[in-house]
Scaffold this motif. Sequence first.
Motif, PDB file in Angstrom:
ATOM      1  N   ILE A  20       0.846  -1.194   0.000  1.00  0.00           N
ATOM      2  CA  ILE A  20       0.000   0.000   0.000  1.00  0.00           C
ATOM      3  C   ILE A  20       0.883   1.246   0.000  1.00  0.00           C
ATOM      4  O   ILE A  20       0.656   2.197  -0.741  1.00  0.00           O
ATOM      5  CB  ILE A  20      -0.948  -0.015   1.219  1.00  0.00           C
ATOM      6  CG1 ILE A  20      -1.986  -1.126   1.040  1.00  0.00           C
ATOM      7  CG2 ILE A  20      -1.638   1.338   1.377  1.00  0.00           C
ATOM      8  CD1 ILE A  20      -2.872  -1.343   2.236  1.00  0.00           C
ATOM      9  N   GLY A  25      -0.046   1.998  -3.528  1.00  0.00           N
ATOM     10  CA  GLY A  25      -1.387   2.526  -3.276  1.00  0.00           C
ATOM     11  C   GLY A  25      -1.598   3.806  -4.080  1.00  0.00           C
ATOM     12  O   GLY A  25      -0.694   4.289  -4.771  1.00  0.00           O
ATOM     13  N   ASN A  26      -2.796   4.351  -3.952  1.00  0.00           N
ATOM     14  CA  ASN A  26      -3.095   5.545  -4.744  1.00  0.00           C
ATOM     15  C   ASN A  26      -2.223   6.726  -4.348  1.00  0.00           C
ATOM     16  O   ASN A  26      -2.076   7.665  -5.109  1.00  0.00           O
ATOM     17  CB  ASN A  26      -4.575   5.893  -4.604  1.00  0.00           C
ATOM     18  CG  ASN A  26      -5.441   4.823  -5.235  1.00  0.00           C
ATOM     19  OD1 ASN A  26      -4.962   4.064  -6.080  1.00  0.00           O
ATOM     20  ND2 ASN A  26      -6.689   4.744  -4.827  1.00  0.00           N
ATOM     21  N   PRO A  49      -5.802  -0.520 -10.325  1.00  0.00           N
ATOM     22  CA  PRO A  49      -5.866  -0.295  -8.884  1.00  0.00           C
ATOM     23  C   PRO A  49      -5.148  -1.422  -8.133  1.00  0.00           C
ATOM     24  O   PRO A  49      -5.205  -2.582  -8.549  1.00  0.00           O
ATOM     25  CB  PRO A  49      -7.365  -0.314  -8.589  1.00  0.00           C
ATOM     26  CG  PRO A  49      -7.961  -1.102  -9.690  1.00  0.00           C
ATOM     27  CD  PRO A  49      -7.083  -0.924 -10.895  1.00  0.00           C
ATOM     28  N   TYR A  65      -5.881  -2.266  -5.116  1.00  0.00           N
ATOM     29  CA  TYR A  65      -6.854  -3.006  -4.313  1.00  0.00           C
ATOM     30  C   TYR A  65      -7.670  -3.901  -5.222  1.00  0.00           C
ATOM     31  O   TYR A  65      -8.547  -3.445  -5.940  1.00  0.00           O
ATOM     32  CB  TYR A  65      -7.764  -2.030  -3.553  1.00  0.00           C
ATOM     33  CG  TYR A  65      -6.965  -1.149  -2.648  1.00  0.00           C
ATOM     34  CD1 TYR A  65      -6.579  -1.608  -1.404  1.00  0.00           C
ATOM     35  CD2 TYR A  65      -6.568   0.115  -3.050  1.00  0.00           C
ATOM     36  CE1 TYR A  65      -5.822  -0.814  -0.578  1.00  0.00           C
ATOM     37  CE2 TYR A  65      -5.801   0.909  -2.222  1.00  0.00           C
ATOM     38  CZ  TYR A  65      -5.427   0.441  -0.982  1.00  0.00           C
ATOM     39  OH  TYR A  65      -4.668   1.214  -0.164  1.00  0.00           O
ATOM     40  N   PRO A 107      -7.265  -7.870  -7.554  1.00  0.00           N
ATOM     41  CA  PRO A 107      -6.404  -9.009  -7.871  1.00  0.00           C
ATOM     42  C   PRO A 107      -4.930  -8.636  -7.963  1.00  0.00           C
ATOM     43  O   PRO A 107      -4.069  -9.431  -7.584  1.00  0.00           O
ATOM     44  CB  PRO A 107      -6.945  -9.500  -9.216  1.00  0.00           C
ATOM     45  CG  PRO A 107      -7.871  -8.452  -9.713  1.00  0.00           C
ATOM     46  CD  PRO A 107      -8.345  -7.695  -8.533  1.00  0.00           C
ATOM     47  N   GLY A 146      -7.577  -6.758  -0.848  1.00  0.00           N
ATOM     48  CA  GLY A 146      -8.404  -7.259  -1.946  1.00  0.00           C
ATOM     49  C   GLY A 146      -9.499  -6.300  -2.386  1.00  0.00           C
ATOM     50  O   GLY A 146     -10.196  -6.591  -3.354  1.00  0.00           O
ATOM     51  N   GLY A 147      -9.672  -5.185  -1.678  1.00  0.00           N
ATOM     52  CA  GLY A 147     -10.754  -4.296  -2.063  1.00  0.00           C
ATOM     53  C   GLY A 147     -12.069  -5.049  -2.047  1.00  0.00           C
ATOM     54  O   GLY A 147     -12.413  -5.689  -1.069  1.00  0.00           O
ATOM     55  N   VAL A 190     -14.828   0.805  -4.976  1.00  0.00           N
ATOM     56  CA  VAL A 190     -14.641  -0.499  -4.341  1.00  0.00           C
ATOM     57  C   VAL A 190     -15.637  -0.647  -3.206  1.00  0.00           C
ATOM     58  O   VAL A 190     -15.919   0.327  -2.496  1.00  0.00           O
ATOM     59  CB  VAL A 190     -13.204  -0.590  -3.769  1.00  0.00           C
ATOM     60  CG1 VAL A 190     -13.102  -1.649  -2.706  1.00  0.00           C
ATOM     61  CG2 VAL A 190     -12.186  -0.869  -4.860  1.00  0.00           C
ATOM     62  N   TYR A 191     -16.219  -1.845  -3.073  1.00  0.00           N
ATOM     63  CA  TYR A 191     -16.940  -2.192  -1.844  1.00  0.00           C
ATOM     64  C   TYR A 191     -15.966  -3.006  -0.998  1.00  0.00           C
ATOM     65  O   TYR A 191     -15.648  -4.145  -1.339  1.00  0.00           O
ATOM     66  CB  TYR A 191     -18.177  -3.043  -2.154  1.00  0.00           C
ATOM     67  CG  TYR A 191     -19.237  -2.308  -2.957  1.00  0.00           C
ATOM     68  CD1 TYR A 191     -20.079  -1.389  -2.344  1.00  0.00           C
ATOM     69  CD2 TYR A 191     -19.388  -2.561  -4.307  1.00  0.00           C
ATOM     70  CE1 TYR A 191     -21.053  -0.726  -3.081  1.00  0.00           C
ATOM     71  CE2 TYR A 191     -20.360  -1.898  -5.060  1.00  0.00           C
ATOM     72  CZ  TYR A 191     -21.199  -0.983  -4.441  1.00  0.00           C
ATOM     73  OH  TYR A 191     -22.150  -0.336  -5.165  1.00  0.00           O
ATOM     74  N   THR A 192     -15.482  -2.449   0.081  1.00  0.00           N
ATOM     75  CA  THR A 192     -14.442  -3.142   0.834  1.00  0.00           C
ATOM     76  C   THR A 192     -15.048  -4.218   1.731  1.00  0.00           C
ATOM     77  O   THR A 192     -16.214  -4.164   2.084  1.00  0.00           O
ATOM     78  CB  THR A 192     -13.653  -2.167   1.720  1.00  0.00           C
ATOM     79  OG1 THR A 192     -14.553  -1.615   2.667  1.00  0.00           O
ATOM     80  CG2 THR A 192     -13.035  -1.077   0.888  1.00  0.00           C
ATOM     81  N   GLU A 236      -5.949   7.290  -0.164  1.00  0.00           N
ATOM     82  CA  GLU A 236      -6.113   6.301  -1.216  1.00  0.00           C
ATOM     83  C   GLU A 236      -7.335   6.638  -2.073  1.00  0.00           C
ATOM     84  O   GLU A 236      -7.331   6.408  -3.265  1.00  0.00           O
ATOM     85  CB  GLU A 236      -6.278   4.910  -0.608  1.00  0.00           C
ATOM     86  CG  GLU A 236      -5.027   4.386   0.095  1.00  0.00           C
ATOM     87  CD  GLU A 236      -3.899   4.114  -0.880  1.00  0.00           C
ATOM     88  OE1 GLU A 236      -4.130   3.352  -1.837  1.00  0.00           O
ATOM     89  OE2 GLU A 236      -2.807   4.677  -0.705  1.00  0.00           O
ATOM     90  N   TYR A 237      -8.377   7.128  -1.436  1.00  0.00           N
ATOM     91  CA  TYR A 237      -9.577   7.557  -2.162  1.00  0.00           C
ATOM     92  C   TYR A 237      -9.996   8.910  -1.626  1.00  0.00           C
ATOM     93  O   TYR A 237      -9.621   9.300  -0.512  1.00  0.00           O
ATOM     94  CB  TYR A 237     -10.714   6.542  -1.974  1.00  0.00           C
ATOM     95  CG  TYR A 237     -10.339   5.164  -2.417  1.00  0.00           C
ATOM     96  CD1 TYR A 237     -10.239   4.879  -3.782  1.00  0.00           C
ATOM     97  CD2 TYR A 237     -10.057   4.164  -1.502  1.00  0.00           C
ATOM     98  CE1 TYR A 237      -9.859   3.624  -4.208  1.00  0.00           C
ATOM     99  CE2 TYR A 237      -9.680   2.910  -1.926  1.00  0.00           C
ATOM    100  CZ  TYR A 237      -9.589   2.641  -3.282  1.00  0.00           C
ATOM    101  OH  TYR A 237      -9.218   1.412  -3.705  1.00  0.00           O
TER     102      TYR A 237
END
Lengths: 373, 571, 339
Positions: B137, B141-142, B154, B156, B158, B237-238, C201-203, C217-218
């Motif tokens: 991350i 990460g972003n 992304p 988050y 696979p 994994g988001g 994303v749905y976490t 991150e978002y």
Amino acid sequence: MASGVVRAEAEAPTAPTAPPYLVIQQVAKSFGTFAALHRVSLTITQGEFVAFLGPSGCGKTTLLRAIAGLDPPTTGSITQGGRDITGLPPEMRDFGIVFQSYALFPNLSVAQNVGYGLRGGGWTRARVAERVAELLTTVGLPEQAQKYPAQLSGGQQQRVALARALANEPGLLLLDEPLSALDAIVRINLRQELRSLQRRLGVTTIMVTHDQEEAMSVSDRIVVMSQGRIEQVGTPEDIYRRPATPFVAGFVGRSAHFDAKIDTPANMLITPDGLRLEARGLAHLLYGARVEVFIRPEDVRIGPEALVMRHHQGVVTHVEFMGALSRVSVELGRLRLDADVPAGMVTALGAFVGSAIPVALPPEALMVFPTDV
Amino acid sequence: MSSGTLPASLIPAPPVVRPRLSRAAQIMRLGQWVALMTLAMALLLPMGVLLSRAFSNQAGQFVWLANFATYVTTPALFTAAWNSLWTSALTTALVIPLAFFYAFALTRSRIPAKGFFRAAMLIPVLAPSLLPALALITLFGNQGMLRGALFGQPLYGPVGVIMAQVFSCFPHAALILAVALGTSDGRLYEAAAALKAKPLRVFMTVTLPQARYGLVSAAIVVFTLVMTDFGIPKVIGGQFPVLATDVYKQVVGQLDFNMGAVVGIVLLLPAVAAFLIDRWAQRQREATMSGRAVSYQPKPNAARDGLCLLHCLVVAGVLLGLTGVAIWGSLITFWPYNLTLTTANYAFENFDPAGWGAVWNSVKLATLVAVIGAPAIFTIAWLLERGPQGGPIPGMLRLTAQLPLAIPGLVLGLAYILFFNHPANPLGYFYGGLVILVANCLVHFYTVGHLTAMTAIRQLDPEFESVGASLRVPVFVTFGRVTVPICLPAILDIAVYLFVNAMTTVSAVIFLYGPDTKLAAIAVVHMDEAGQGSAAAAMACTILAITAAVKLFHVAMGGVVNRATQAWRQR
Amino acid sequence: MLKRALLALAALTATSAMAEAQTRTRLMVYTALETEQLAPLKAAAEAAVPTIEIAWVRDSTGVITARAIAERANPRADVIWGLSAFSLLQMEAQEMLEPYTPRGAEALRPAMRSDRSPMTWTGMDAFVSAICFNTAVAAQRNLPRPSTWADLLNPAYRGQIVMPNPNSSGTGFLTIAGWVGAQGEARAWQYMTGLHENIQVYTHSGSAPCNNAARGEYAMGLSFDMRAVTLRNQGAPLEIIVPTDGVGYDLEATAIVRGTRNLEAAQRLADFAVSRPAMQLYGRWYALLALPGVESTVRGYPAEFEQRLVSQDIRAMANERERILREWASRFDGKSAPR
């Protein structure tokens, strides 16, 4: 199997004079549906050196392990010194064993290995040390006590294993292919040492081997086995000279092998290409009966020597120099035979490749077995 | 003397032999029984209780396959199964070549610093799996330093899952392959050289085939690890659903134990299949190993050694780099807005009430698991391998010992609650304490220790016990004087393996810890959930420091132990 | 070696047994409260009720609930203190809660306590779904500040929003329960379908959206207010937005576990949990307390905060929970594959 013991002399092997020590009766062993031993019976006398001889998979090791109690038999009984030991675990039996791998404990010194079984009541540290020294002297390794097995040669390891097996003065010594991991020369020396040690100690000994030369050179008697059955029991000479079955004739020593039928008169054989050969002791066989015939190379006569008896004209196909002897291969029609002659005689006999030569098969040298139909 | 002169069939059948077991063999048989019963209690019964849930409804009524019918008609759950399969397969496909050439370099080349590369390769095993996720991350990460490297994908999802899985699975594959390549027969290379085979041809016809069972084993281990791991997909994994997180979702999110058990069974299927393939491969391998193999001594080869060194440097660089990033992450104040360095993140009392106590709990647990587990696992393996072989017990014991590898930790943990907390279970007394955690860890990590012990014991001459018996020395004396001293390095390996895994595991114990037994790896998860990423990284690094210290101590002590007990190996 | 290990084991069990033999009654308390709240609450409760000692088992809402339910046959917890009322209602449905009306519980707001008599649970405080809005990222990407849920449908937010998957997270359920309560179910589904376009994303975890927003991150994460406050205190450039068009809320609540072996002590703790001093303590972290008249000391909440709460029937929502989650999964979870 083991049906017609053809010649009368094979019926009366030298009967053991000493009392029986190990009696094996009807011992069979099966692993699932596979029968490794078929109801084997055998008696071994006190102080005897017996070899179990046979190709791999013949059941010889299975029988040895049954005697040791490592893999108890499925049926039958085994008595040792009058005691029924059939179902006993190895701990409750009286034997010492040397494995093909020796199974020396690699993390223990030679002295610790030899003294491994010397424990419990009476075995003080001093007595153990004394006994270990004595044993190592017996096997000729008095200087190696503090070494680890990995620091010894193969032959030395074998002697340590032997000393360990003898430490408790067992009534029975079992040797499972004890020499097969060694070099040829070491083997020959060791097997003689083994024999003289056994004589000296008088311990009843069973050795499993697939090496017939080894079996013949050390044993009092040899038990030839094949496919889980005993083919023949006898002195080395019996086994070699008077094989009881075609298997023994073919397995022990070298021999040429061919099929034939009984012809007239009695004791006359005829091969498929019409070659007529005289044999001995076949009077009880009917005309036309099929037989298997074996002859050893040293019994085949060629050259002038053959001319004095019933002979046939053969052709020399190959001459192999083997040191003291030369092996001459001849063809008699479709029959291929080997003849061993002293190396110096090859020229004198006129045995050149491609030349014609007289060949004789002495009647008393033919080993004849009726074919089971 | 009598060689059968009558056809054997005419003689009345001889008596059937009833072999008597020696006292020692009886005790060993008893030991096998006890081991089987213990494993049944600690593994089979809990799993049975859990799996029975898959066939009943919330009210506890038996409903046959109704839950499975619901499962297959829910498309989202199928998606998870497919995701699990393809991420596991892709991770395997990525890890195996990387690990193979790494292991190849360690065993078949003349690169320098092999000791360093061997140590570097172990790092991922020593750290909790959250550590690479946190480091990734930070990097990708972003807000990450290298986010451009993902080409807009992304993290988050696979991509992140596979990257983190490759990191944590690498050492498992590399270890197996290093052993497989290390034990290959040097004589084949001599033969190939005599036939003037080109290097590539030698590689394709000698090296690869020799290592093929190692490759199968490594692939299966990696596949199973990825399949059953839930920590990495949960953190990184988001919204990407996999089977392991589905179990979590069903049980923890929706409190549906029955459906959780159904997914647990679905998850067991590929793992069990993989396990059967591995057993098959193991059997093949035993048949191909020759006792006379000669170990292979590579000759210098500039091109090969150069490539190998490059590969090792890159892989070790990535492994160390990610770890370094995690350590750095544990020292910054607030990622990414305040990068001032601080040690405040290591004052765990400020983030979690258990504080450093969690670390000591983990050390206590790991020590108990190692100290109890290593001797117990080794003794059971010995009882199995050298004890009486007749009857159904050895086979059942063998199978039971191999099962834990296929059971995800979360599933096992849940099974433990349902079984040990049952009011009728007298063992419920231990529930919530350290004992249940120790038992759970032992079972969860049993298989690898068992296989290590079996391998070590099988290398011993099979006749040691027979020789002992012929000398009327009890088999236990031979065990103590010969077997254990020779196998001491393997026993230490098992102990360290157990210690390290008990330190880092989350999924096996998350349902089982009590108020006084909170563990460090769980604290990592909690801190991460509370948004305390730096403190979580700090705790993960603390765990890594402890496991690394133990591993170093093992290596150092290995030398001492070797001098004391393995002197006989010197010629 | 083995023998020594067994001895160590015996010693360990012995020490834990000794701890239990102390004079104070040791209560096993399951909680999902934030870790930093545990120590002050424990100290206050043990001071107010000297006969008890609190042993916390803390984990996320889902884990602690799953654990309690899995232990149903042989409960280990004595008291649950600080767990979502939705979870408690699930336990109530499985007859896991001991009916007991704590002293003074009648004074609590009616919507924030059990409607049974005697009560099965009592509320502590409300926490609401909120938007964790990263101002730094927003400035960077030129994103406007949302003030209502409806604002989140703005196409400018495409791929900027994260929210928890309600199937794995209690927070996720709380959020959609609020939409259902405020807009009615049909319009709520319509809203979520539109919002789905903007969701990145749905976490899996309920805390992840706000954590991710805090780390930049978002741009924004849908979570609950308490989480956001904690993160902002750590230095994250977060603004906590409580939308003005009605927010769903959840209660943190207390209950006694049926089958506790320390019922008397558990009741004393339940009494304390609804007392004014306890409420004042909750007020250090939460904006709306179950006991009317206790003022929250948390800053940054709008004055008319209480009015923003939707009127929702917690029990009805709990009953509908399974159906709503299944519906949600079939609409949005199937598309969970990466875009």
